[in-house]
Design a protein around this motif. Sequence first.
Motif, PDB file in Angstrom:
ATOM      1  N   ILE A  56      23.074  16.697 -28.674  1.00 26.93           N
ATOM      2  CA  ILE A  56      24.531  16.826 -28.694  1.00 26.93           C
ATOM      3  C   ILE A  56      25.151  15.517 -28.223  1.00 26.93           C
ATOM      4  CG2 ILE A  56      26.513  18.078 -27.762  1.00 26.93           C
ATOM      5  CD1 ILE A  56      24.768  19.729 -29.654  1.00 26.93           C
ATOM      6  N   ASP A  57      26.028  14.939 -29.054  1.00 28.52           N
ATOM      7  CA  ASP A  57      26.643  13.663 -28.670  1.00 28.52           C
ATOM      8  C   ASP A  57      27.776  13.886 -27.676  1.00 28.52           C
ATOM      9  OD1 ASP A  57      28.981  14.393 -30.085  1.00 28.52           O
ATOM     10  OD2 ASP A  57      28.267  13.427 -31.911  1.00 28.52           O
ATOM     11  N   ASP A  58      28.273  12.795 -27.106  1.00 27.34           N
ATOM     12  CA  ASP A  58      29.288  12.883 -26.054  1.00 27.34           C
ATOM     13  C   ASP A  58      30.577  13.537 -26.541  1.00 27.34           C
ATOM     14  OD1 ASP A  58      27.584  11.753 -24.242  1.00 27.34           O
ATOM     15  OD2 ASP A  58      28.395   9.724 -24.427  1.00 27.34           O
ATOM     16  N   ASN A  59      30.975  13.269 -27.779  1.00 26.53           N
ATOM     17  CA  ASN A  59      32.220  13.850 -28.292  1.00 26.53           C
ATOM     18  C   ASN A  59      32.133  15.373 -28.369  1.00 26.53           C
ATOM     19  OD1 ASN A  59      33.567  11.418 -28.582  1.00 26.53           O
ATOM     20  ND2 ASN A  59      32.889  11.111 -30.703  1.00 26.53           N
ATOM     21  N   GLU A  60      31.019  15.857 -28.929  1.00 21.46           N
ATOM     22  CA  GLU A  60      30.838  17.304 -29.036  1.00 21.46           C
ATOM     23  C   GLU A  60      30.756  17.946 -27.656  1.00 21.46           C
ATOM     24  OE1 GLU A  60      30.171  21.190 -30.436  1.00 21.46           O
ATOM     25  OE2 GLU A  60      31.065  19.408 -31.351  1.00 21.46           O
ATOM     26  N   ARG A  61      30.049  17.301 -26.739  1.00 16.56           N
ATOM     27  CA  ARG A  61      29.912  17.849 -25.393  1.00 16.56           C
ATOM     28  C   ARG A  61      31.271  17.883 -24.696  1.00 16.56           C
ATOM     29  NH1 ARG A  61      26.381  15.524 -20.271  1.00 16.56           N
ATOM     30  NH2 ARG A  61      26.295  17.505 -19.122  1.00 16.56           N
ATOM     31  N   ASN A  62      32.064  16.830 -24.853  1.00 18.24           N
ATOM     32  CA  ASN A  62      33.397  16.793 -24.226  1.00 18.24           C
ATOM     33  C   ASN A  62      34.309  17.859 -24.800  1.00 18.24           C
ATOM     34  OD1 ASN A  62      32.701  14.679 -22.522  1.00 18.24           O
ATOM     35  ND2 ASN A  62      33.427  13.102 -23.940  1.00 18.24           N
ATOM     36  N   ASN A  63      34.223  18.101 -26.127  1.00 16.23           N
ATOM     37  CA  ASN A  63      35.043  19.147 -26.743  1.00 16.23           C
ATOM     38  C   ASN A  63      34.676  20.520 -26.184  1.00 16.23           C
ATOM     39  OD1 ASN A  63      36.463  17.393 -28.382  1.00 16.23           O
ATOM     40  ND2 ASN A  63      35.040  17.583 -30.109  1.00 16.23           N
ATOM     41  N   ARG A  64      33.382  20.762 -26.018  1.00 18.45           N
ATOM     42  CA  ARG A  64      32.938  22.041 -25.459  1.00 18.45           C
ATOM     43  C   ARG A  64      33.383  22.182 -24.004  1.00 18.45           C
ATOM     44  NH1 ARG A  64      27.549  24.489 -27.972  1.00 18.45           N
ATOM     45  NH2 ARG A  64      27.529  23.516 -30.019  1.00 18.45           N
ATOM     46  N   LYS A  65      33.294  21.079 -23.261  1.00 20.22           N
ATOM     47  CA  LYS A  65      33.682  21.125 -21.849  1.00 20.22           C
ATOM     48  C   LYS A  65      35.177  21.369 -21.696  1.00 20.22           C
ATOM     49  CE  LYS A  65      29.984  18.660 -19.511  1.00 20.22           C
ATOM     50  NZ  LYS A  65      29.697  19.856 -18.681  1.00 20.22           N
ATOM     51  N   LEU A  66      35.983  20.847 -22.628  1.00 15.88           N
ATOM     52  CA  LEU A  66      37.422  21.086 -22.581  1.00 15.88           C
ATOM     53  C   LEU A  66      37.730  22.569 -22.764  1.00 15.88           C
ATOM     54  CD1 LEU A  66      40.304  20.027 -22.414  1.00 15.88           C
ATOM     55  CD2 LEU A  66      40.216  19.612 -24.896  1.00 15.88           C
ATOM     56  N   GLU A  68      35.675  24.982 -22.141  1.00 14.92           N
ATOM     57  CA  GLU A  68      35.143  25.651 -20.955  1.00 14.92           C
ATOM     58  C   GLU A  68      36.114  25.521 -19.783  1.00 14.92           C
ATOM     59  OE1 GLU A  68      32.052  28.092 -20.059  1.00 14.92           O
ATOM     60  OE2 GLU A  68      32.175  26.858 -21.853  1.00 14.92           O
ATOM     61  N   LYS A  69      36.699  24.338 -19.642  1.00 18.18           N
ATOM     62  CA  LYS A  69      37.656  24.101 -18.555  1.00 18.18           C
ATOM     63  C   LYS A  69      38.859  25.016 -18.668  1.00 18.18           C
ATOM     64  CE  LYS A  69      40.397  20.472 -16.341  1.00 18.18           C
ATOM     65  NZ  LYS A  69      40.814  19.041 -16.395  1.00 18.18           N
ATOM     66  N   GLN A  70      39.321  25.247 -19.894  1.00 17.54           N
ATOM     67  CA  GLN A  70      40.472  26.131 -20.096  1.00 17.54           C
ATOM     68  C   GLN A  70      40.149  27.558 -19.671  1.00 17.54           C
ATOM     69  OE1 GLN A  70      41.149  25.403 -24.264  1.00 17.54           O
ATOM     70  NE2 GLN A  70      42.462  23.632 -23.901  1.00 17.54           N
ATOM     71  N   LEU A  71      38.934  28.025 -19.991  1.00 15.29           N
ATOM     72  CA  LEU A  71      38.519  29.362 -19.566  1.00 15.29           C
ATOM     73  C   LEU A  71      38.419  29.453 -18.047  1.00 15.29           C
ATOM     74  CD1 LEU A  71      35.719  30.174 -22.172  1.00 15.29           C
ATOM     75  CD2 LEU A  71      37.948  31.290 -21.981  1.00 15.29           C
ATOM     76  N   ILE A  72      37.858  28.414 -17.433  1.00  8.79           N
ATOM     77  CA  ILE A  72      37.696  28.396 -15.981  1.00  8.79           C
ATOM     78  C   ILE A  72      39.059  28.408 -15.286  1.00  8.79           C
ATOM     79  CG2 ILE A  72      36.933  26.956 -14.049  1.00  8.79           C
ATOM     80  CD1 ILE A  72      34.587  26.085 -15.846  1.00  8.79           C
ATOM     81  N   GLU A  73      39.999  27.623 -15.800  1.00  7.03           N
ATOM     82  CA  GLU A  73      41.333  27.577 -15.198  1.00  7.03           C
ATOM     83  C   GLU A  73      42.039  28.923 -15.315  1.00  7.03           C
ATOM     84  OE1 GLU A  73      42.887  25.312 -13.402  1.00  7.03           O
ATOM     85  OE2 GLU A  73      41.078  24.089 -13.442  1.00  7.03           O
ATOM     86  N   LYS A  74      41.818  29.634 -16.434  1.00  4.25           N
ATOM     87  CA  LYS A  74      42.427  30.954 -16.591  1.00  4.25           C
ATOM     88  C   LYS A  74      41.892  31.912 -15.535  1.00  4.25           C
ATOM     89  CE  LYS A  74      43.103  34.683 -19.944  1.00  4.25           C
ATOM     90  NZ  LYS A  74      42.814  35.157 -21.340  1.00  4.25           N
ATOM     91  N   ASN A 234      24.067  36.291 -21.433  1.00  3.28           N
ATOM     92  CA  ASN A 234      24.125  35.126 -20.553  1.00  3.28           C
ATOM     93  C   ASN A 234      25.347  35.194 -19.655  1.00  3.28           C
ATOM     94  OD1 ASN A 234      21.880  34.109 -21.952  1.00  3.28           O
ATOM     95  ND2 ASN A 234      23.205  33.159 -23.490  1.00  3.28           N
ATOM     96  N   ILE A 235      25.218  34.721 -18.415  1.00  2.00           N
ATOM     97  CA  ILE A 235      26.367  34.652 -17.519  1.00  2.00           C
ATOM     98  C   ILE A 235      26.693  33.189 -17.248  1.00  2.00           C
ATOM     99  CG2 ILE A 235      25.717  36.840 -16.481  1.00  2.00           C
ATOM    100  CD1 ILE A 235      25.149  35.222 -13.860  1.00  2.00           C
ATOM    101  N   HIS A 236      27.964  32.954 -17.019  1.00  2.00           N
ATOM    102  CA  HIS A 236      28.422  31.585 -16.781  1.00  2.00           C
ATOM    103  C   HIS A 236      27.978  31.110 -15.402  1.00  2.00           C
ATOM    104  CE1 HIS A 236      31.217  28.210 -16.159  1.00  2.00           C
ATOM    105  NE2 HIS A 236      31.182  28.111 -17.470  1.00  2.00           N
ATOM    106  N   ALA A 237      27.813  29.805 -15.270  1.00  2.00           N
ATOM    107  CA  ALA A 237      27.343  29.234 -14.011  1.00  2.00           C
ATOM    108  C   ALA A 237      28.226  29.607 -12.830  1.00  2.00           C
ATOM    109  CB  ALA A 237      27.262  27.710 -14.139  1.00  2.00           C
ATOM    110  N   LEU A 238      29.535  29.770 -13.080  1.00  2.00           N
ATOM    111  CA  LEU A 238      30.480  29.993 -11.986  1.00  2.00           C
ATOM    112  C   LEU A 238      30.805  31.467 -11.749  1.00  2.00           C
ATOM    113  CD1 LEU A 238      32.987  27.074 -12.703  1.00  2.00           C
ATOM    114  CD2 LEU A 238      31.082  27.100 -11.098  1.00  2.00           C
ATOM    115  N   ASP A 239      30.271  32.368 -12.558  1.00  2.00           N
ATOM    116  CA  ASP A 239      30.598  33.790 -12.392  1.00  2.00           C
ATOM    117  C   ASP A 239      30.326  34.329 -10.987  1.00  2.00           C
ATOM    118  OD1 ASP A 239      31.811  34.439 -14.783  1.00  2.00           O
ATOM    119  OD2 ASP A 239      29.946  34.958 -15.794  1.00  2.00           O
ATOM    120  N   PRO A 240      29.209  33.953 -10.335  1.00  2.00           N
ATOM    121  CA  PRO A 240      28.991  34.463  -8.973  1.00  2.00           C
ATOM    122  C   PRO A 240      30.117  34.093  -8.005  1.00  2.00           C
ATOM    123  CG  PRO A 240      26.960  33.542  -9.835  1.00  2.00           C
ATOM    124  CD  PRO A 240      28.035  33.184 -10.820  1.00  2.00           C
ATOM    125  N   VAL A 241      30.737  32.926  -8.206  1.00  2.00           N
ATOM    126  CA  VAL A 241      31.822  32.494  -7.309  1.00  2.00           C
ATOM    127  C   VAL A 241      33.013  33.422  -7.417  1.00  2.00           C
ATOM    128  CG1 VAL A 241      33.378  30.613  -6.691  1.00  2.00           C
ATOM    129  CG2 VAL A 241      31.049  30.101  -7.455  1.00  2.00           C
TER     130      VAL A 241
END
Length: 293
Positions: A56-66, A68-74, A234-241
């Motif tokens: 996975i190249d950096d662009n694709e990874r950054n798009n996925r992380k963006l 993911e960030k929106q879900l985490i912020e919600k 699968n569970i997200h890395a931050l779900d336990p928090v």
Amino acid sequence: MQVKIGDIVARKSYQLDLIFRVINVIENTNGEKIAILHGDEFRLLADAKYEDLVIIDDNERNNRKLKEKQLIEKSYDLLKQDYQLLREKQEFYATSSYSHNEEFFHVPGRVLHIDGDPSFLEKCLDLYSKIGVPVNGVHVSEKDMPNQINELLDKYRPDILVVTGHDAYSKHKGDIDDLNAYRHSKHFIQTVRNARSKNPHLDQLVIFAGACQSHFESLIRAGANFASSPSRVNIHALDPVYIVAKVSFTPFIERINVWEVLRNTLTREKGLGGVETKGLLRTGMPYKKHDNQ
């Protein structure tokens, strides 16, 4: 392009649904190269043949992380709203609804988070800090957790224990009720049992246990208040928090509705479940500021 340890990859056979870090490369009995994979955002341990992997190249990874960030912020915003409401209710009960000019202080439940993945542990500690949950974090490999848990409980004396890391269910190793078909569920289960031998009461030590696809029913029977994964997803890395933050910030006079806990998580009821549990937040007064504050 040659796949190597440390690369970020996805699996063609799974339509590139999840991204992983390559943590090791081995050869199977047929001489084929097999990559051992840790989920980059999900608590999943997997393996795959080299030819099934795509870097996975950096662009694709950054798009996925963006995304993911929106879900985490919600989820974080929901948690903040819940916390503010809980604080207001607790202050109302603490004063029997009388008006006053004193300031309050709050004592949330203290967390011991033991994690089989050091990078996920750091992500969780950052979120605990952002939310304001008092926490000690310790990296322990899943296989070593049962032997170390009692010493860690004596050292940190937590109100809440998190036992997590990586796991996976493999159909070719057994049916869904066969613990031998799971990577680390047996280690999580034994860790919970050992912890419960020291603290048998569900409301004196609240336990979250499990990772991706873990054997939910056995973890609950072993004594966990909350666990993964009812639908073996699968569970997200931050779900336990999000789970333990809700417990930490719920007043001790209230019992927690399980759905209210799950709605703040990223995986919800397919990946997480639990039993009715008392909150741990205590409110006191007066709050005295020091002169230098």
